[in-house]
Write an enzyme that holds these catalytic residues in place. Structure first.
Site, PDB file in Angstrom:
ATOM      1  N   LYS A  42       0.829  -1.209   0.000  1.00 15.30           N
ATOM      2  CA  LYS A  42       0.000   0.000   0.000  1.00 15.30           C
ATOM      3  C   LYS A  42       0.866   1.262   0.000  1.00 15.30           C
ATOM      4  O   LYS A  42       0.666   2.188  -0.784  1.00 15.30           O
ATOM      5  CB  LYS A  42      -0.939  -0.021   1.204  1.00 15.30           C
ATOM      6  CG  LYS A  42      -1.923   1.134   1.230  1.00 15.30           C
ATOM      7  CD  LYS A  42      -2.815   1.069   2.454  1.00 15.30           C
ATOM      8  CE  LYS A  42      -3.998   0.132   2.277  1.00 15.30           C
ATOM      9  NZ  LYS A  42      -3.763  -1.255   2.643  1.00 15.30           N
ATOM     10  N   GLY A 149      -8.554  -5.448   2.035  1.00 17.41           N
ATOM     11  CA  GLY A 149      -9.373  -5.660   3.224  1.00 17.41           C
ATOM     12  C   GLY A 149      -8.881  -6.743   4.154  1.00 17.41           C
ATOM     13  O   GLY A 149      -9.564  -7.071   5.125  1.00 17.41           O
ATOM     14  N   GLU A 318      -8.944   3.936  -4.807  1.00 14.14           N
ATOM     15  CA  GLU A 318      -9.845   4.550  -3.840  1.00 14.14           C
ATOM     16  C   GLU A 318      -9.599   6.054  -3.887  1.00 14.14           C
ATOM     17  O   GLU A 318      -8.454   6.497  -4.039  1.00 14.14           O
ATOM     18  CB  GLU A 318      -9.597   3.991  -2.435  1.00 14.14           C
ATOM     19  CG  GLU A 318      -9.898   2.493  -2.337  1.00 14.14           C
ATOM     20  CD  GLU A 318      -9.524   1.899  -0.989  1.00 14.14           C
ATOM     21  OE1 GLU A 318      -9.435   2.677   0.000  1.00 14.14           O
ATOM     22  OE2 GLU A 318      -9.304   0.680  -0.920  1.00 14.14           O
ATOM     23  N   HIS A 877     -15.129 -35.185 -25.314  1.00 14.42           N
ATOM     24  CA  HIS A 877     -14.420 -36.404 -24.932  1.00 14.42           C
ATOM     25  C   HIS A 877     -15.065 -37.115 -23.746  1.00 14.42           C
ATOM     26  O   HIS A 877     -15.353 -38.311 -23.789  1.00 14.42           O
ATOM     27  CB  HIS A 877     -12.967 -36.079 -24.606  1.00 14.42           C
ATOM     28  CG  HIS A 877     -12.235 -37.222 -23.983  1.00 14.42           C
ATOM     29  ND1 HIS A 877     -11.718 -38.247 -24.740  1.00 14.42           N
ATOM     30  CD2 HIS A 877     -11.982 -37.525 -22.695  1.00 14.42           C
ATOM     31  CE1 HIS A 877     -11.163 -39.133 -23.926  1.00 14.42           C
ATOM     32  NE2 HIS A 877     -11.307 -38.711 -22.692  1.00 14.42           N
TER      33      HIS A 877
END
Length: 920
Positions: A42, A149, A318, A877
């Site tokens: 992050k 999250g 975001e 098949h």
């Protein structure tokens, strides 16, 4: 865990510990995208955005060194060892161990030196500034796993003591149940993961949300999707609110759709710290205004475009808008769910549709680089024979594409051809019915209007193949001289074996040339010479249906195809059953094998310590069929002769069959008798019409029974060639490993032919192998594979156009799944979901539920009570082999392996094409 600490634990205490002055703290503006080990995913992304001049709130990052220092006395080693054992045991104790780890982290707290660093860095932001404290793991926001999250975030944190408490809780959140389970699922070693913590000024947003710069549902790279809600973005990210939803066409710059949320909940910052949830009740007829204006939507799209251009890949972002109207980015990470686009662009402009050939072959897993290289050579041979221009055979013919390490072919010429629209979907109706439905759905798409209205182009490409390999002659021979046709097939197979021989003293360069010859010239030659015969067999069955009409219902026609002779795959399966039958005659051998795992049996076989009857029998079987494998069209996959784990596991499964149960060879014989009886009934019905009808039906059904089983032979011969090529490549791999240009012989399959030539010339290719192995392992984890992919990334199956306006297969009523009828019959039994047959355990009588099957799976069919497949059509098949063995089967059932669980009692109705999870 202390490798990143300073030598003196207190060397930073009392020094200038601002946002860029400590090993424990980094100012976001000083962070680069390649600093993930130090600051986590992050923070690395935020620093990258900030350095690119994009609007990121100011702040700092507490590095992984701080986490490692804080946890140096937490005694996590026993926890890591326990997690390793839990992984191997199936995650039974995962939650208990994770809880223990969190307690250890929280008890450790924030060491004094680190706390001082945080105080100084926080003070530089201002006096008691409201901040967001967010976790930033080293295994987070990666190209293959977003970890969104998984760790905790704390919003509107005010005051240094509150910040320190949030830091400690962020560290502990690395060990939540969900985070530990996610790492385990993605194969990430818990010991290698550390956590940094981002502290940023809060954006007291009036509106916030998420933005995907490509449509995450349909895959369309030309659409940006925005979810927005008043207040903090947490309400959108957490899924606590139904947000406003905007879809924007980034090519045209217009809003395609706007759906307003219900505004039942808003999360707001509270003065002094923390957040509050404001719940509102709204009547159904109350007016709700969009929380974004059109101008703001398009401005966000432009911001998203800048982020995507910087990363050169679609991004999940975001964002937040402050009271002054300024837009801020608070996160950006790759959209990990998007299926990759094709590795090369189509030469012609406009939209193109690509058909997943891997799925059409029953192959859901990715292919190795050398496996793809082999298919490119074979495809180039086919294309050249069909009079297509192929400038570079190693790159594949013009219609050939790759995406996600899987094979795709450009379907656009079929969609634009009037004849193609008639023929190809009908072929897929019986091969892979869901793909056929997608093709027909694209007929309505104005981007794929018909432009080729005559069959001349088709004839121009099919004609040379038919002429070169005397296809009309093969058909006539099969129709009027069937015995001679079978003799010719045997001659072709013998000739192929001769062409696959490579001199034992060949050099590695010569072996590589033989690989190119085998795959680029030899293996395709038998296909157009053999395939006309099974095609004739199925055509004759269709003729009988036309002649007898209602007196030849579909279910009875399918009975004719049971217990077919001349099928190399069923012959192989029955040979394996015969081996098990021979072992069963020796009770001591059975007793010594039944209690063993497949891996243990392999170890004994390689040491020549199996019971003598089993040792010799397995060796004999592998001598005949050892070139076969699961996912066998990939020459990078180990053959059974390389790794007999699957075969020995199946034999052990056969040995568990209860005494008195009908043996598979008896079932096969019974199926053949039932087919002969059905043929006699059809002939009798034809006699009632006229002597001519009788003669034609009798001849037609004889040809069906005689030739339909040959449908497996072209692929069998192809796999023979792939096996021969693999053998030569392994010999080359041994030489390259000895020269230390790769680590081991099998690494050669993570190179392509050009790489091998370079390695033989002296280049070290170990880094290339490592990179490709890592990419291959990532693709192995992918569960969703598109059947058709458009050049803009759209998956038609995920859009309304993909259904062609008709109801898609799936759940037709509660408790019932639908697919294509494949093999008539009704069976109720426990399900066994198997994703990979190697080492799989299938109890006799259980219903096999699989994503797809190829000949490598079929030994399991002999003791299965029924079959359910996600892929396939009535003549795929798995369907054909199921009919031959007389087990009920339904194929083309969407998401069967996730909707059905092992042990669940289900009912398979092979005639109706349904799977019920409740016994009738």
């Amino acid at each position: 865990m202390d490798s990143m600490e300073p030598e003196d634990p207190d060397q930073d205490r009392g020094a200038s510990l601002g946002a860029s002055g400590s090993v424990f703290v980094r100012n976001i503006s000083k962070i680069r995208g390649d600093m993930v080990p130090e600051v986590g995913g992050k923070a690395a992304n935020l620093g990258e955005l900030a350095n690119a001049g994009l609007p990121v709130p100011p702040g700092f990052c507490l590095t992984t060194a701080a986490y490692q220092r804080a946890l140096s006395g937490a005694a996590l080693e026993p926890v890591l060892a326990a997690l390793s054992e839990a992984d191997a045991a199936g995650l039974d104790r995962l939650s208990e161990i994770a809880t223990r780890a969190r307690s250890l982290v929280l008890d450790s707290g924030v060491p004094a030196g680190i706390a001082e660093s945080v105080r100084l860095a926080y003070g530089e932001l201002g006096d008691n500034v409201a901040v967001a404290v967010r976790s930033s793991a080293t295994a987070e926001d990666l190209p293959f796993a977003s970890f969104a999250g998984q760790q905790d975030t704390f919003l509107n944190v005010v005051g240094v003591n509150a910040v320190l408490d949030a830091v400690s809780r962020c560290w502990a959140s690395l060990w939540t149940d969900r985070a530990v389970a996610y790492r385990t699922t993605n194969g990430i070693d818990h010991a290698t993961v550390a956590l940094a913590v981002v502290v940023q000024e809060m954006v007291d947003s009036t509106t916030a949300g998420v933005m995907f710069t490509a449509n995450p549902v349909t895959g369309n790279r030309n659409e940006t999707v925005i979810d927005a809600s008043p207040g903090l973005g947490e309400s959108v990210v957490s899924g606590a609110v139904n947000p406003d939803h905007y879809v924007v066409d980034t090519l045209q710059g217009g809003i395609v759709s706007r759906t307003l949320g219900d505004r039942q909940l808003e999360i707001r910052a509270v003065p002094g710290g923390g957040t509050e949830r404001l719940e509102r009740r709204r009547s159904a007829d109350s007016d709700v205004e969009p929380c974004l204006s059109d101008r703001q939507v398009l401005a966000l799209v432009e911001l998203g475009r800048e982020v995507q251009e910087h990363y050169r890949a679609p991004q999940d972002t975001e964002w937040a808008i402050d009271p002054a109207g300024k837009m801020w980015l608070t996160q950006a990470r790759p959209i990990t769910t998007l299926y990759p686009q094709t590795t090369r662009k189509p030469p012609a402009p406009g939209e193109h549709a690509f058909l997943n050939f891997s799925l059409a072959q029953g192959l859901t897993r990715p292919m190795t680089p050398m496996g793809l290289a082999g298919i490119r050579l074979i495809a180039s041979c086919v294309a050249r024979t069909a009079a297509f221009d192929v400038p570079d055979p190693r790159s594949g013919p013009p219609p050939y594409y790759e995406a996600g390490q899987r094979i795709f072919f450009d379907l656009t010429p079929v969609l634009r051809s009037r004849v193609g629209r008639v023929i190809v979907p009908r072929v897929f109706d019986v091969m892979e019915a869901r793909s056929a439905a997608l093709m027909r759905g694209l007929f309505e798409d104005p981007r794929f209007t018909v432009t080729i209205k005559t069959p001349l182009k088709l004839i121009r490409h099919v004609g040379p193949v038919a002429a070169k390999y005397r296809v009309p002659e093969s058909v006539i021979r099969g129709l009027f001289r069937p015995a001679a046709a079978m003799e010719r097939v045997e001659e072709l197979t013998a000739e192929l074996h001769k062409t696959l021989v490579v001199p034992g003293k060949a050099t590695s360069h010569q072996r590589l040339a033989h690989v190119q010859r085998i795959l680029g010239e030899e293996v395709f030659a038998t296909v157009p010479q053999v395939l006309p015969l099974p095609a004739l067999g199925f055509a004759m069955l269709a003729l009988v249906r036309r002649l007898l009409g209602e007196q030849a219902p579909y279910s009875e026609l399918q009975t004719v195809l049971r217990g077919l002779p001349n099928n190399v795959t069923t012959e192989m399966d029955l040979a394996l059953w015969q081996l098990a039958s021979e072992i069963r005659e020796d009770p001591d051998a059975v007793a010594s094998m039944v209690g063993q795992t497949a891996a243990e049996l392999v170890e004994q076989y390689r040491a020549a310590k199996l019971p003598p009857i089993a040792q010799s029998g397995v060796a004999r079987f592998l001598g005949m069929y050892g070139h076969r494998a699961v996912a066998e069209i990939d020459l990078g996959m180990p053959r059974w002769s390389d790794d007999p784990t699957h075969i020995l596991g199946v034999v052990a499964n056969y040995l568990r069959l209860a005494e008195g149960a009908e043996a598979p060879d008896q079932q096969f014989s019974r199926a053949a008798r039932e087919a002969d009886e059905q043929v006699a009934r059809f002939v009798a019905r034809a006699r009632a019409k006229s002597p001519l009808h009788k003669a034609v039906v009798k001849i037609a059904l004889d040809r069906t029974r005689r030739f339909a089983g040959l449908r497996e032979l072209p692929k069998y011969n192809l796999v023979l060639g792939l096996g021969a090529a693999r053998e030569q490549l392994l010999l080359i791999g041994n030489e390259l490993a000895a020269a230390q240009r790769i680590d081991r012989a099998e690494d050669v399959f993570f190179l392509d032919l050009d790489d091998v030539e370079a390695a033989l010339a002296g280049d070290d290719r170990r880094d290339v192998v490592a990179e490709r192995r890592a990419a291959y392992q990532q693709e192995l984890r992918r569960r969703h594979i598109p059947r058709v992919l458009l050049s803009d990334g759209t998956e038609p199956e995920a859009t309304a156009v993909g259904s062609g306006g008709k109801q898609r297969r799936g759940i037709v009523q509660p408790g019932t799944l639908s697919g294509s009828p494949a093999s008539a019959g009704l069976v109720s039994a426990p399900a066994r979901v198997i994703m990979d047959p190697v080492g799989a355990h299938l109890e006799p009588g259980e219903i096999l539920v699989a994503p797809s099957t190829d000949p490598g799976w079929t030994p399991l069919f002999l003791t299965a009570g029924g079959l359910v497949m996600e892929m396939g059509g009535p003549n795929s098949h798995g369907a054909v082999v199921a009919r031959e063995y007389g087990i009920p089967a339904v194929v083309g059932v969407p998401d069967a392996t996730s909707r059905i669980s092992t042990g669940q009692h289900i009912t398979v109705d092979g005639a109706a094409g349904t799977v019920s999870t409740e016994t009738p």
